[in-house]
Design an enzyme around this catalytic site. Structure first.
Site, mmCIF file in Angstrom:
data_model
loop_
_atom_site.group_PDB
_atom_site.id
_atom_site.type_symbol
_atom_site.label_atom_id
_atom_site.label_comp_id
_atom_site.label_asym_id
_atom_site.label_seq_id
_atom_site.Cartn_x
_atom_site.Cartn_y
_atom_site.Cartn_z
ATOM 1 N N GLY A 36 0.886 -1.237 0.105
ATOM 2 C CA GLY A 36 0.145 -0.030 -0.152
ATOM 3 C C GLY A 36 0.912 1.371 -0.028
ATOM 4 O O GLY A 36 2.145 1.040 0.116
ATOM 5 N N ALA A 73 -7.362 -6.457 2.373
ATOM 6 C CA ALA A 73 -5.659 -6.928 2.489
ATOM 7 C C ALA A 73 -5.362 -8.165 2.158
ATOM 8 O O ALA A 73 -5.980 -9.298 2.605
ATOM 9 C CB ALA A 73 -5.428 -6.557 3.946
ATOM 10 N N TYR A 140 -3.770 -18.826 -5.467
ATOM 11 C CA TYR A 140 -4.395 -17.224 -4.849
ATOM 12 C C TYR A 140 -5.926 -17.548 -5.061
ATOM 13 O O TYR A 140 -6.353 -17.148 -3.937
ATOM 14 C CB TYR A 140 -3.907 -16.306 -6.225
ATOM 15 C CG TYR A 140 -4.735 -14.985 -5.978
ATOM 16 C CD1 TYR A 140 -4.684 -14.232 -5.108
ATOM 17 C CD2 TYR A 140 -5.638 -14.745 -7.083
ATOM 18 C CE1 TYR A 140 -5.562 -12.886 -4.916
ATOM 19 C CE2 TYR A 140 -6.538 -13.569 -7.183
ATOM 20 C CZ TYR A 140 -6.418 -12.814 -6.168
ATOM 21 O OH TYR A 140 -7.346 -11.618 -6.154
ATOM 22 N N ASN A 169 -12.142 -7.548 -13.410
ATOM 23 C CA ASN A 169 -10.825 -6.838 -13.511
ATOM 24 C C ASN A 169 -11.078 -5.414 -13.250
ATOM 25 O O ASN A 169 -11.659 -4.675 -13.743
ATOM 26 C CB ASN A 169 -10.182 -7.101 -14.920
ATOM 27 C CG ASN A 169 -9.882 -8.400 -15.400
ATOM 28 O OD1 ASN A 169 -10.499 -9.363 -15.135
ATOM 29 N ND2 ASN A 169 -8.609 -8.477 -15.820
HETATM 30 N N1 LIG Z 1 -7.250 -5.597 -8.634
HETATM 31 C C1 LIG Z 1 -7.988 -6.481 -9.100
HETATM 32 O O1 LIG Z 1 -8.234 -6.534 -10.249
HETATM 33 C C2 LIG Z 1 -8.611 -7.511 -8.173
HETATM 34 C C3 LIG Z 1 -9.542 -8.566 -8.623
HETATM 35 C C4 LIG Z 1 -9.954 -9.479 -7.685
HETATM 36 C C5 LIG Z 1 -9.947 -9.294 -6.599
HETATM 37 N N2 LIG Z 1 -8.856 -8.608 -5.914
HETATM 38 C C6 LIG Z 1 -8.809 -8.424 -4.691
HETATM 39 O O2 LIG Z 1 -8.884 -6.833 -4.039
HETATM 40 C C7 LIG Z 1 -8.178 -6.732 -2.941
HETATM 41 C C8 LIG Z 1 -7.422 -5.580 -3.123
HETATM 42 O O3 LIG Z 1 -6.640 -5.661 -4.491
HETATM 43 P P1 LIG Z 1 -5.607 -4.499 -5.156
HETATM 44 O O4 LIG Z 1 -5.509 -4.545 -6.261
HETATM 45 O O5 LIG Z 1 -6.037 -3.204 -4.331
HETATM 46 O O6 LIG Z 1 -4.307 -4.851 -4.008
HETATM 47 P P2 LIG Z 1 -3.263 -3.870 -3.220
HETATM 48 O O7 LIG Z 1 -1.978 -4.632 -3.198
HETATM 49 O O8 LIG Z 1 -3.223 -2.539 -4.168
HETATM 50 O O9 LIG Z 1 -3.922 -3.678 -2.095
HETATM 51 C C9 LIG Z 1 -3.736 -4.646 -0.998
HETATM 52 C C10 LIG Z 1 -3.421 -4.121 0.180
HETATM 53 O O10 LIG Z 1 -3.395 -4.763 1.484
HETATM 54 C C11 LIG Z 1 -2.144 -4.478 2.240
HETATM 55 N N3 LIG Z 1 -1.753 -5.888 2.920
HETATM 56 C C12 LIG Z 1 -1.450 -7.013 2.436
HETATM 57 N N4 LIG Z 1 -1.205 -8.051 3.433
HETATM 58 C C13 LIG Z 1 -1.489 -7.220 4.663
HETATM 59 C C14 LIG Z 1 -1.376 -7.689 5.768
HETATM 60 N N5 LIG Z 1 -1.279 -8.738 6.188
HETATM 61 N N6 LIG Z 1 -1.830 -6.967 6.744
HETATM 62 C C15 LIG Z 1 -2.171 -5.603 6.536
HETATM 63 N N7 LIG Z 1 -2.118 -5.185 5.287
HETATM 64 C C16 LIG Z 1 -1.868 -6.185 4.247
HETATM 65 C C17 LIG Z 1 -1.206 -4.170 1.139
HETATM 66 O O11 LIG Z 1 -0.148 -3.349 1.691
HETATM 67 C C18 LIG Z 1 -2.086 -3.237 0.273
HETATM 68 O O12 LIG Z 1 -2.080 -1.879 0.417
HETATM 69 C C19 LIG Z 1 -7.239 -8.037 -2.775
HETATM 70 O O13 LIG Z 1 -7.709 -8.815 -1.927
HETATM 71 C C20 LIG Z 1 -7.321 -8.842 -4.025
HETATM 72 O O14 LIG Z 1 -7.119 -9.938 -4.011
HETATM 73 C C21 LIG Z 1 -8.456 -7.559 -6.925
HETATM 74 O O1 LIG Z 2 1.087 -7.381 -20.399
HETATM 75 C C1 LIG Z 2 0.173 -8.160 -20.327
HETATM 76 C C2 LIG Z 2 -0.685 -8.253 -19.291
HETATM 77 C C3 LIG Z 2 -2.004 -8.729 -19.477
HETATM 78 N N1 LIG Z 2 -2.227 -9.378 -20.936
HETATM 79 C C4 LIG Z 2 -3.568 -9.859 -20.787
HETATM 80 O O2 LIG Z 2 -4.668 -9.179 -20.465
HETATM 81 C C5 LIG Z 2 -5.692 -9.665 -19.584
HETATM 82 C C6 LIG Z 2 -5.856 -9.177 -18.410
HETATM 83 O O3 LIG Z 2 -4.670 -9.561 -17.603
HETATM 84 P P1 LIG Z 2 -4.593 -8.745 -16.142
HETATM 85 O O4 LIG Z 2 -3.240 -9.417 -15.712
HETATM 86 O O5 LIG Z 2 -4.616 -7.479 -16.180
HETATM 87 O O6 LIG Z 2 -5.713 -9.529 -15.562
HETATM 88 P P2 LIG Z 2 -5.989 -10.768 -15.045
HETATM 89 O O7 LIG Z 2 -7.478 -11.139 -15.804
HETATM 90 O O8 LIG Z 2 -4.921 -11.920 -15.295
HETATM 91 O O9 LIG Z 2 -6.151 -10.909 -13.433
HETATM 92 C C7 LIG Z 2 -7.435 -10.519 -12.781
HETATM 93 O O10 LIG Z 2 -7.810 -11.915 -12.606
HETATM 94 C C8 LIG Z 2 -7.102 -12.525 -11.686
HETATM 95 C C9 LIG Z 2 -7.497 -13.843 -11.314
HETATM 96 O O11 LIG Z 2 -7.374 -14.644 -12.540
HETATM 97 C C10 LIG Z 2 -6.782 -11.796 -10.292
HETATM 98 O O12 LIG Z 2 -7.860 -11.630 -9.502
HETATM 99 C C11 LIG Z 2 -6.252 -10.340 -10.719
HETATM 100 O O13 LIG Z 2 -5.995 -9.790 -9.391
HETATM 101 C C12 LIG Z 2 -7.015 -9.702 -11.453
HETATM 102 O O14 LIG Z 2 -6.645 -8.462 -12.059
HETATM 103 C C13 LIG Z 2 -5.376 -11.027 -19.577
HETATM 104 O O15 LIG Z 2 -6.031 -11.649 -20.693
HETATM 105 C C14 LIG Z 2 -3.851 -11.155 -19.970
HETATM 106 O O16 LIG Z 2 -3.495 -12.128 -20.689
HETATM 107 C C15 LIG Z 2 -1.526 -9.360 -21.901
HETATM 108 O O17 LIG Z 2 -1.768 -9.447 -22.895
HETATM 109 N N2 LIG Z 2 -0.297 -8.519 -21.611
#
Ligand SMILES: NC(=O)c1ccc[n+]([C@@H]2O[C@H](COP(=O)([O-])OP(=O)(O)OC[C@H]3O[C@@H](n4cnc5c(N)ncnc54)[C@H](O)[C@@H]3O)[C@@H](O)[C@H]2O)c1
Ligand SMILES: O=c1ccn([C@@H]2O[C@H](COP(=O)(O)OP(=O)(O)O[C@H]3O[C@H](CO)[C@H](O)[C@H](O)[C@H]3O)[C@@H](O)[C@H]2O)c(=O)[nH]1
Length: 326
Positions: A36, A73, A140, A169
């Protein structure tokens, strides 16, 4: 409501904090700052701490009379979860159990949890409904599924009220340009494409061009991070002890990698150098949400268009080329 937001200094969490605060909630951010950013959280609301520190959490719950938790988190790098699953089970599962214990000790009975479409694995049906079998293809996804299951058992035995929000996403940035996406390392498509537009990367590689999709590249459902934040607020309003919500958060609209690159070219006005590459291991061809249950259960649906999502991301990345620079 007094709310503790774990991971509130991260990407999705910080946008939720902004939304909750704007809607009059009294919010505390709890983040160990491993991924973060200090600058992403309100300075007077940030408590630096780890999920494993159960006693610290208990103290906070009591001191601020916390009524609900939003739990963002976690570690979320799919590839790393395959090579180092222990790190993921320890943080995402053991860490969350420690949080749930602290909640139980203090009688906090509402939690909104960041789950993921990765719990479905390779979909048998698209768009994906919530009752689709959950069979993750990486550690994951399993860590998130384990917690969904634990929350259901805690609901049954301890009257926990929970919302498991399965994001597709997450993309885009806050409309006011103050916060946005800054992961290290960055692995997500849109920020990487915009880095090419900024001249920070030479090219973007399309991971796979022979998928069974119209243009051969993977299809995903890109949902604006502020739409996700709105959904958290709406889910919280519906939560009660003993109640469960399991909701897909997506737009219902699929977008291919090549289409995303095309919109990024349009929005930035720059040509994006593109390399056609091999498939990335573990990528399902198509992941698109059926978001109807969320609309029925919490009256939410995604409002922002794909163009708006990319415009907001571009506004953030072009004004913060080094992210939060911390
Ligand atoms: N970004 C996506 O597309 C996406 C998609 C599906 C699910 N998620 C889920 O959403 C949540 C947030 O994702 P994000 O992209 O904001 O990730 P991020 O890494 O930006 O945020 C996660 C935060 O949690 C904190 N953290 C991790 N472990 C911790 C711990 N043990 N104690 C306290 N703080 C801790 C990190 O410092 C960070 O600030 C995650 O749980 C992720 O699995 C994200
Ligand atoms: O350099 C890149 C990066 C990504 N991709 C493609 O773009 C799409 C999106 O990829 P991202 O890595 O942006 O996202 P994902 O769909 O892999 O990931 C999402 O789904 C995951 C689970 O599958 C996790 O939850 C993750 O946090 C969430 O962002 C995918 O088809 C990937 O193959 C590319 O072609 N080139």
């Amino acid at each position: 409501m007094n709310i503790l937001v774990t991971g509130g200094a991260g990407y999705v969490g910080s946008h939720a904090v902004k939304c909750l605060t704007a809607n009059g909630h009294n919010v505390w951010v709890y983040d160990n700052l491993v991924y973060g950013h200090k600058a992403a959280a309100p300075a007077d609301r940030l408590v630096v701490g780890d999920l494993h520190e159960s006693e610290k959490l208990v103290k906070l719950f009591k001191e601020h009379d916390i009524e609900a938790v939003m739990h963002f988190a976690a570690y979320a790098f799919v590839g790393e979860s395959v090579t180092d699953p222990a790190k993921y089970y320890q943080n995402n599962v053991v860490g969350t159990l420690s949080l749930l214990d602290a909640m139980r000790e203090c009688g906090v009975k509402k939690i909104v949890f960041s789950s993921t479409c990765a719990t479905y694995g390779v979909p048998q049906q698209v768009p994906i409904p919530e009752d689709h079998p959950q069979s993750p293809i990486n550690p994951y996804g399993y860590t998130k599924l384990v917690i969904e299951r634990a929350m259901e058992d805690y609901r049954h035995a301890y009257d926990l009220g929970y919302a498991a929000l399965r994001y597709f996403n997450a993309s885009g940035a806050s409309a006011d340009g103050s916060i946005g996406e800054d992961h290290t390392p960055e692995t997500h498509l849109i920020p990487l494409v915009l880095d090419v537009a900024l001249g920070k990367r030479e090219s973007i590689t399309v991971f796979g061009t022979d998928y069974p999709t119209p243009d051969g590249s993977c299809i995903r459902d890109y949902i604006h991070v502020d739409d996700l934040a709105d959904a958290h607020l709406a889910a919280l309003k519906q939560l009660e002890p003993g109640k469960s919500l399991k909701l897909n958060l997506g737009t219902g609209r699929g977008m291919s990698v090549k289409e995303v690159i095309g919109i990024c070219e349009d929005v930035t006005g720059k040509r994006i150098a593109t390399v056609l590459g091999e498939r990335r291991e573990g990528d399902p061809p198509e992941l698109v949400a059926n978001p109807q249950t969320a609309e029925d259960a919490i009256g939410w649906k995604a409002k922002r268009s794909m163009r708006e999502t990319i415009e907001s991301a571009w506004a953030w990345h072009s004004s913060h080329p080094d992210g939060f620079a911390d």
